[in-house]
Design a protein around this motif. Structure first.
Motif, PDB file in Angstrom:
ATOM      1  N   UNK A  64      44.918  19.436  43.351  1.00  0.00           N
ATOM      2  CA  UNK A  64      44.480  19.780  44.699  1.00  0.00           C
ATOM      3  C   UNK A  64      43.622  18.629  45.224  1.00  0.00           C
ATOM      4  N   UNK A  65      44.278  17.503  45.431  1.00  0.00           N
ATOM      5  CA  UNK A  65      43.585  16.340  45.931  1.00  0.00           C
ATOM      6  C   UNK A  65      42.627  15.745  44.912  1.00  0.00           C
ATOM      7  N   UNK A  66      41.874  14.713  45.326  1.00  0.00           N
ATOM      8  CA  UNK A  66      40.888  14.104  44.427  1.00  0.00           C
ATOM      9  C   UNK A  66      39.550  14.826  44.431  1.00  0.00           C
ATOM     10  N   UNK A  67      39.484  15.965  45.103  1.00  0.00           N
ATOM     11  CA  UNK A  67      38.191  16.618  45.347  1.00  0.00           C
ATOM     12  C   UNK A  67      38.099  18.050  44.859  1.00  0.00           C
ATOM     13  N   UNK A  68      39.225  18.753  44.714  1.00  0.00           N
ATOM     14  CA  UNK A  68      39.202  20.184  44.400  1.00  0.00           C
ATOM     15  C   UNK A  68      39.833  20.440  43.032  1.00  0.00           C
ATOM     16  N   UNK A  69      39.465  21.527  42.364  1.00  0.00           N
ATOM     17  CA  UNK A  69      39.913  21.751  40.985  1.00  0.00           C
ATOM     18  C   UNK A  69      41.386  22.133  40.877  1.00  0.00           C
ATOM     19  N   UNK A  70      41.943  21.855  39.704  1.00  0.00           N
ATOM     20  CA  UNK A  70      43.328  22.213  39.417  1.00  0.00           C
ATOM     21  C   UNK A  70      43.550  23.714  39.567  1.00  0.00           C
ATOM     22  N   UNK A  71      42.547  24.500  39.277  1.00  0.00           N
ATOM     23  CA  UNK A  71      42.671  25.953  39.304  1.00  0.00           C
ATOM     24  C   UNK A  71      42.343  26.587  40.638  1.00  0.00           C
ATOM     25  N   UNK A  72      42.426  25.829  41.718  1.00  0.00           N
ATOM     26  CA  UNK A  72      42.059  26.338  43.040  1.00  0.00           C
ATOM     27  C   UNK A  72      42.747  27.658  43.378  1.00  0.00           C
ATOM     28  N   UNK A  73      44.052  27.751  43.147  1.00  0.00           N
ATOM     29  CA  UNK A  73      44.797  28.939  43.582  1.00  0.00           C
ATOM     30  C   UNK A  73      44.321  30.194  42.854  1.00  0.00           C
ATOM     31  N   UNK A  74      44.114  30.076  41.558  1.00  0.00           N
ATOM     32  CA  UNK A  74      43.643  31.237  40.791  1.00  0.00           C
ATOM     33  C   UNK A  74      42.212  31.595  41.171  1.00  0.00           C
ATOM     34  N   UNK A  75      41.384  30.600  41.468  1.00  0.00           N
ATOM     35  CA  UNK A  75      40.012  30.872  41.917  1.00  0.00           C
ATOM     36  C   UNK A  75      40.034  31.737  43.173  1.00  0.00           C
ATOM     37  N   UNK A  76      40.926  31.415  44.102  1.00  0.00           N
ATOM     38  CA  UNK A  76      41.009  32.182  45.342  1.00  0.00           C
ATOM     39  C   UNK A  76      41.516  33.599  45.066  1.00  0.00           C
ATOM     40  N   UNK A  77      42.568  33.705  44.247  1.00  0.00           N
ATOM     41  CA  UNK A  77      43.099  35.042  43.926  1.00  0.00           C
ATOM     42  C   UNK A  77      42.055  35.902  43.233  1.00  0.00           C
ATOM     43  N   UNK A  78      41.383  35.331  42.241  1.00  0.00           N
ATOM     44  CA  UNK A  78      40.360  36.090  41.518  1.00  0.00           C
ATOM     45  C   UNK A  78      39.199  36.446  42.439  1.00  0.00           C
ATOM     46  N   UNK A  79      38.817  35.530  43.313  1.00  0.00           N
ATOM     47  CA  UNK A  79      37.733  35.815  44.249  1.00  0.00           C
ATOM     48  C   UNK A  79      38.063  36.975  45.174  1.00  0.00           C
ATOM     49  N   UNK A  80      39.301  37.024  45.649  1.00  0.00           N
ATOM     50  CA  UNK A  80      39.735  38.157  46.471  1.00  0.00           C
ATOM     51  C   UNK A  80      39.638  39.466  45.698  1.00  0.00           C
ATOM     52  N   UNK A  81      40.156  39.439  44.464  1.00  0.00           N
ATOM     53  CA  UNK A  81      40.190  40.657  43.655  1.00  0.00           C
ATOM     54  C   UNK A  81      38.782  41.165  43.346  1.00  0.00           C
ATOM     55  N   UNK A  82      37.904  40.255  42.972  1.00  0.00           N
ATOM     56  CA  UNK A  82      36.537  40.658  42.647  1.00  0.00           C
ATOM     57  C   UNK A  82      35.824  41.234  43.867  1.00  0.00           C
TER      58      UNK A  82
END
Length: 244
Positions: free
Chosen positions: A34-52
């Motif tokens: 996810x670019x030179x600035x954001x983590x590889x796990x960006x998509x899961x972070x967003x999904x987990x954040x929604x769920x929590x």
């Protein structure tokens, strides 16, 4: 307590016999650049954040008990294959994981499951649509027009891989994982992802994303991320209500 895996077996049995309908949320993402600035796990972070957030919002609800399943953090990610860190699985593997996990839970009595995904590579999305339909569980499909139109301008533009939309969400949840100094130096890269994929371009480099991002990461903010999470949580809570 909102994590399903934190429960004991006895507590799981009590869920099934209790007065509140159990609804399980399955976050899905991918490991990809996810670019030179954001983590590889960006998509899961967003999904987990929604769920929590959805589980927290409904914590005291009289009708439903929402719990978050362990996330699937591997997906079909061929578009990013030219960059270090991309880990892709096949459609068959993803399909098997989703259908078998959901079938096992349904067999125990957990018929109300919502799959929550934020990795939008077409082959990945198509596999999740097929798998959830076959398993008889719900899928919150954020790229469907009636959902997408409630999200940000950048999301609707299709130019939103590691741009302002996704970077803002990570800033709102895990700001320590964003290289904000680098993000501030990145120029906007306008790429209409659905359009260029329809033209047959099959990887980020061919699409003009030579740093594995499109959109405007420099425009990201915690405030936008929090606002977008509010909207995403609204969408998920509405889906939970429909399932229940």
């Amino acid at each position: 307590m909102t994590a399903f895996a934190d429960l004991t077996s006895t507590q799981v049995a009590e869920l099934l016999s209790g007065p509140r309908k159990p609804v399980l949320l399955l976050p899905v993402g991918a490991v990809e650049p996810h670019g030179p600035h954001a983590p590889l796990g960006t998509d899961e972070i967003i999904s987990a954040g929604m769920c929590e957030r959805a589980a927290a919002r409904l914590a005291d609800d009289a009708d439903v008990r929402v719990l978050v399943l362990p996330a699937f953090n591997y997906g079909v990610t061929r578009l990013a294959a030219g960059f270090p860190g991309a880990i892709s699985v096949s459609e068959a593997t993803l399909h098997a994981l989703v259908t078998e996990v959901c079938a096992g839970l349904v067999a125990q009595g957990f018929a109300r499951i919502v799959v929550v995904n934020n990795h939008f590579e077409p082959a990945h999305v198509a596999t999740l649509r097929k798998a959830t339909a076959e398993a008889g569980v719900a899928y919150l499909d954020l790229v469907r027009r009636h959902n997408a139109e409630r999200l940000t301008d950048e999301f609707r533009s299709g130019s939103c891989h590691a741009g302002q939309y996704e970077t803002s969400l990570v800033l709102a949840d895990h700001p320590e994982l964003v290289d904000t100094a680098t993000a501030a130096t990145l120029p906007p890269v306008p790429v209409d992802l659905p359009a260029v994929m329809a033209e047959g371009k099959a990887d980020f480099l061919a699409m003009g994303m030579d740093r594995a991002y499109c959109g405007d990461p420099a425009g990201a903010s915690v405030a936008e991320g929090q606002s977008t999470f509010d909207t995403l949580t609204d969408l998920l809570v509405e889906t939970i209500r429909e399932v229940a």
